[in-house]
Design an enzyme around this catalytic site. Structure first.
Site, PDB file in Angstrom:
ATOM      1  N   ALA A  61       0.847  -1.201   0.000  1.00  0.00           N
ATOM      2  CA  ALA A  61       0.000   0.000   0.000  1.00  0.00           C
ATOM      3  C   ALA A  61       0.878   1.246   0.000  1.00  0.00           C
ATOM      4  O   ALA A  61       1.955   1.252   0.606  1.00  0.00           O
ATOM      5  CB  ALA A  61      -0.883  -0.012   1.243  1.00  0.00           C
ATOM      6  N   GLY A 100       0.565  -5.582   0.327  1.00  0.00           N
ATOM      7  CA  GLY A 100      -0.281  -5.709  -0.862  1.00  0.00           C
ATOM      8  C   GLY A 100       0.518  -6.085  -2.102  1.00  0.00           C
ATOM      9  O   GLY A 100      -0.030  -6.676  -3.040  1.00  0.00           O
ATOM     10  N   GLU A 103       0.650  -9.707  -1.955  1.00  0.00           N
ATOM     11  CA  GLU A 103      -0.709 -10.209  -2.244  1.00  0.00           C
ATOM     12  C   GLU A 103      -1.001 -10.138  -3.749  1.00  0.00           C
ATOM     13  O   GLU A 103      -1.631 -11.029  -4.310  1.00  0.00           O
ATOM     14  CB  GLU A 103      -1.741  -9.423  -1.437  1.00  0.00           C
ATOM     15  CG  GLU A 103      -1.625  -9.709   0.059  1.00  0.00           C
ATOM     16  CD  GLU A 103      -2.642  -8.944   0.881  1.00  0.00           C
ATOM     17  OE1 GLU A 103      -2.633  -7.700   0.827  1.00  0.00           O
ATOM     18  OE2 GLU A 103      -3.447  -9.585   1.580  1.00  0.00           O
ATOM     19  N   GLU A 123       2.073  -6.188   7.360  1.00  0.00           N
ATOM     20  CA  GLU A 123       0.884  -5.461   7.837  1.00  0.00           C
ATOM     21  C   GLU A 123       0.804  -5.412   9.358  1.00  0.00           C
ATOM     22  O   GLU A 123       0.414  -4.399   9.943  1.00  0.00           O
ATOM     23  CB  GLU A 123      -0.395  -6.114   7.278  1.00  0.00           C
ATOM     24  CG  GLU A 123      -0.694  -5.778   5.822  1.00  0.00           C
ATOM     25  CD  GLU A 123      -0.015  -6.708   4.835  1.00  0.00           C
ATOM     26  OE1 GLU A 123       0.976  -7.388   5.194  1.00  0.00           O
ATOM     27  OE2 GLU A 123      -0.463  -6.746   3.668  1.00  0.00           O
TER      28      GLU A 123
HETATM   29  C1  LIG Z   1      -4.651   0.033  -1.200  1.00  0.00           C
HETATM   30  C2  LIG Z   1      -4.262  -1.117  -0.397  1.00  0.00           C
HETATM   31  C3  LIG Z   1      -4.626  -1.004   1.011  1.00  0.00           C
HETATM   32  C4  LIG Z   1      -4.383  -1.944   1.970  1.00  0.00           C
HETATM   33  C5  LIG Z   1      -3.804  -3.285   1.770  1.00  0.00           C
HETATM   34  C6  LIG Z   1      -2.330  -3.311   1.799  1.00  0.00           C
HETATM   35  C7  LIG Z   1      -1.619  -3.039   2.922  1.00  0.00           C
HETATM   36  C8  LIG Z   1      -0.149  -3.045   2.867  1.00  0.00           C
HETATM   37  O1  LIG Z   1       0.463  -3.260   1.851  1.00  0.00           O
HETATM   38  S1  LIG Z   1       0.627  -2.720   4.354  1.00  0.00           S
HETATM   39  C9  LIG Z   1       2.346  -2.793   3.918  1.00  0.00           C
HETATM   40  C10 LIG Z   1       2.822  -1.469   3.370  1.00  0.00           C
HETATM   41  N1  LIG Z   1       4.246  -1.536   3.075  1.00  0.00           N
HETATM   42  C11 LIG Z   1       5.173  -1.468   4.033  1.00  0.00           C
HETATM   43  O2  LIG Z   1       4.904  -1.426   5.217  1.00  0.00           O
HETATM   44  C12 LIG Z   1       6.599  -1.393   3.542  1.00  0.00           C
HETATM   45  C13 LIG Z   1       7.294  -0.287   4.270  1.00  0.00           C
HETATM   46  N2  LIG Z   1       8.602  -0.036   3.722  1.00  0.00           N
HETATM   47  C14 LIG Z   1       9.704  -0.761   4.046  1.00  0.00           C
HETATM   48  O3  LIG Z   1       9.677  -1.743   4.760  1.00  0.00           O
HETATM   49  C15 LIG Z   1      10.988  -0.248   3.494  1.00  0.00           C
HETATM   50  O4  LIG Z   1      10.852   1.117   3.195  1.00  0.00           O
HETATM   51  C16 LIG Z   1      11.466  -0.993   2.215  1.00  0.00           C
HETATM   52  C17 LIG Z   1      11.867  -2.435   2.618  1.00  0.00           C
HETATM   53  C18 LIG Z   1      10.396  -1.027   1.130  1.00  0.00           C
HETATM   54  C19 LIG Z   1      12.704  -0.282   1.629  1.00  0.00           C
HETATM   55  O5  LIG Z   1      13.664  -0.153   2.662  1.00  0.00           O
HETATM   56  P1  LIG Z   1      15.004   0.682   2.405  1.00  0.00           P
HETATM   57  O6  LIG Z   1      15.672   0.194   1.175  1.00  0.00           O
HETATM   58  O7  LIG Z   1      15.765   0.642   3.687  1.00  0.00           O
HETATM   59  O8  LIG Z   1      14.539   2.159   2.068  1.00  0.00           O
HETATM   60  P2  LIG Z   1      13.678   3.208   2.924  1.00  0.00           P
HETATM   61  O9  LIG Z   1      12.984   2.558   4.066  1.00  0.00           O
HETATM   62  O10 LIG Z   1      14.558   4.372   3.228  1.00  0.00           O
HETATM   63  O11 LIG Z   1      12.558   3.628   1.873  1.00  0.00           O
HETATM   64  C20 LIG Z   1      12.932   4.270   0.656  1.00  0.00           C
HETATM   65  C21 LIG Z   1      11.845   5.209   0.255  1.00  0.00           C
HETATM   66  O12 LIG Z   1      10.693   4.443  -0.072  1.00  0.00           O
HETATM   67  C22 LIG Z   1       9.576   4.988   0.635  1.00  0.00           C
HETATM   68  N3  LIG Z   1       8.612   3.901   0.874  1.00  0.00           N
HETATM   69  C23 LIG Z   1       8.851   2.698   1.391  1.00  0.00           C
HETATM   70  N4  LIG Z   1       7.736   1.965   1.447  1.00  0.00           N
HETATM   71  C24 LIG Z   1       6.756   2.743   0.943  1.00  0.00           C
HETATM   72  C25 LIG Z   1       5.359   2.545   0.719  1.00  0.00           C
HETATM   73  N5  LIG Z   1       4.738   1.393   1.049  1.00  0.00           N
HETATM   74  N6  LIG Z   1       4.648   3.555   0.187  1.00  0.00           N
HETATM   75  C26 LIG Z   1       5.248   4.712  -0.166  1.00  0.00           C
HETATM   76  N7  LIG Z   1       6.572   4.964   0.009  1.00  0.00           N
HETATM   77  C27 LIG Z   1       7.307   3.976   0.563  1.00  0.00           C
HETATM   78  C28 LIG Z   1      10.183   5.507   1.917  1.00  0.00           C
HETATM   79  O13 LIG Z   1       9.295   6.410   2.534  1.00  0.00           O
HETATM   80  C29 LIG Z   1      11.424   6.168   1.389  1.00  0.00           C
HETATM   81  O14 LIG Z   1      11.065   7.381   0.793  1.00  0.00           O
HETATM   82  P3  LIG Z   1      12.005   8.663   0.911  1.00  0.00           P
HETATM   83  O15 LIG Z   1      13.291   8.265   0.253  1.00  0.00           O
HETATM   84  O16 LIG Z   1      11.255   9.726   0.189  1.00  0.00           O
HETATM   85  O17 LIG Z   1      12.163   8.918   2.374  1.00  0.00           O
END
Ligand SMILES: CC/C=C\C/C=C/C(=O)SCCNC(=O)CCNC(=O)[C@H](O)C(C)(C)COP(=O)(O)OP(=O)(O)OC[C@H]1O[C@@H](n2cnc3c(N)ncnc32)[C@H](O)[C@@H]1OP(=O)(O)O
Length: 191
Positions: A61, A100, A103, A123
């Site tokens: 997400a 997601g 998924e 999640e």
């Molecule tokens: C519509 C659907 C609704 C609901 C169902 C679905 C629910 C879900 O999917 S819940 C799960 C959501 N995803 C996460 O929790 C992932 C969170 N992110 C991470 O674990 C990490 O960021 C990563 C493993 C993806 C990458 O790690 P790393 O390489 O160490 O980099 P950063 O953590 O510094 O992240 C880089 C950059 O990416 C942005 N970012 C990460 N995840 C998301 C995301 N899900 N959505 C938008 N942006 C994301 C993070 O903020 C960093 O951005 P900046 O560089 O601008 O700070």
């Protein structure tokens, strides 16, 4: 958004585009709905690969949209529609397939992962349960015990562990998109 291209060998390539991790924003979900419909209707297309731009499949997400109202197509019917496509659909997993994003990959018929990819359902770390079929599709694929472990811990697993568990079908050290394209060509024509 998501882009659509037709590759030689009748493979449709759908590429998620939403930097930095191709999260499932409203625009990405709409792009997936539109491009999957296009692949379905194109008689020249016999198989489909879904991948993410810049070596990242999908971070789940889009957390930037959590604060606002839910816009765009919902995730559950979108993934059902992919699963129901009567042409082989493979996810080419590079970088991350989380929440997601995993998924979405579980709704595809095959999953090909790069060896450095990370997969998981984080999640629970956000106080949520996977809500887009992960709690059904993962246990069916790998059994209840292993699925419960991933769902309740939210831990990220390597491509090697995903292969051992049966979440992915192949792991490659080279380009996962190329590998997935080659794979779906080999199964084209099957339902
Ligand atoms: C519509 C659907 C609704 C609901 C169902 C679905 C629910 C879900 O999917 S819940 C799960 C959501 N995803 C996460 O929790 C992932 C969170 N992110 C991470 O674990 C990490 O960021 C990563 C493993 C993806 C990458 O790690 P790393 O390489 O160490 O980099 P950063 O953590 O510094 O992240 C880089 C950059 O990416 C942005 N970012 C990460 N995840 C998301 C995301 N899900 N959505 C938008 N942006 C994301 C993070 O903020 C960093 O951005 P900046 O560089 O601008 O700070």
């Amino acid at each position: 958004m998501a882009t659509y291209s037709r590759l030689p060998g009748s493979v449709a390539l759908i590429t998620l585009q939403n930097p930095p991790v191709n999260a499932l924003s409203a625009a990405v979900r709409q792009g997936i709905v539109d491009t999957v419909q296009r692949a379905l209707k194109d008689p020249k297309v016999t198989s489909v690969v879904i991948c993410g731009q810049n070596g990242k499949f999908c971070g789940g997400a889009d957390i930037r949209e959590f604060a606002g109202p839910m816009l765009g197509p919902p995730l559950v019917p979108m993934i059902h529609a992919i699963e129901a496509v009567d042409k082989p659909v493979a996810a080419a997993i590079e970088g991350v397939a989380l929440g997601g994003g995993l998924e979405l990959a579980l709704g595809c018929h095959y999953r090909i992962a790069h060896s450095k990819a990370l997969l998981g359902l984080p999640e629970v770390t956000l106080g949520l349960l996977p809500g887009a079929g992960g709690t059904q599709r993962l246990p069916r694929l790998i059994g209840l015990t292993a699925a419960l472990d991933l769902i309740t811990t939210g831990r990220h697993i390597s491509a090697a562990e995903a292969l051992k568990l049966g979440i992915v079908d192949q792991v490659t050290d080279s380009n996962a998109v190329d590998q997935a394209v080659e794979f779906v060509r080999s199964v084209a024509g099957r339902s």
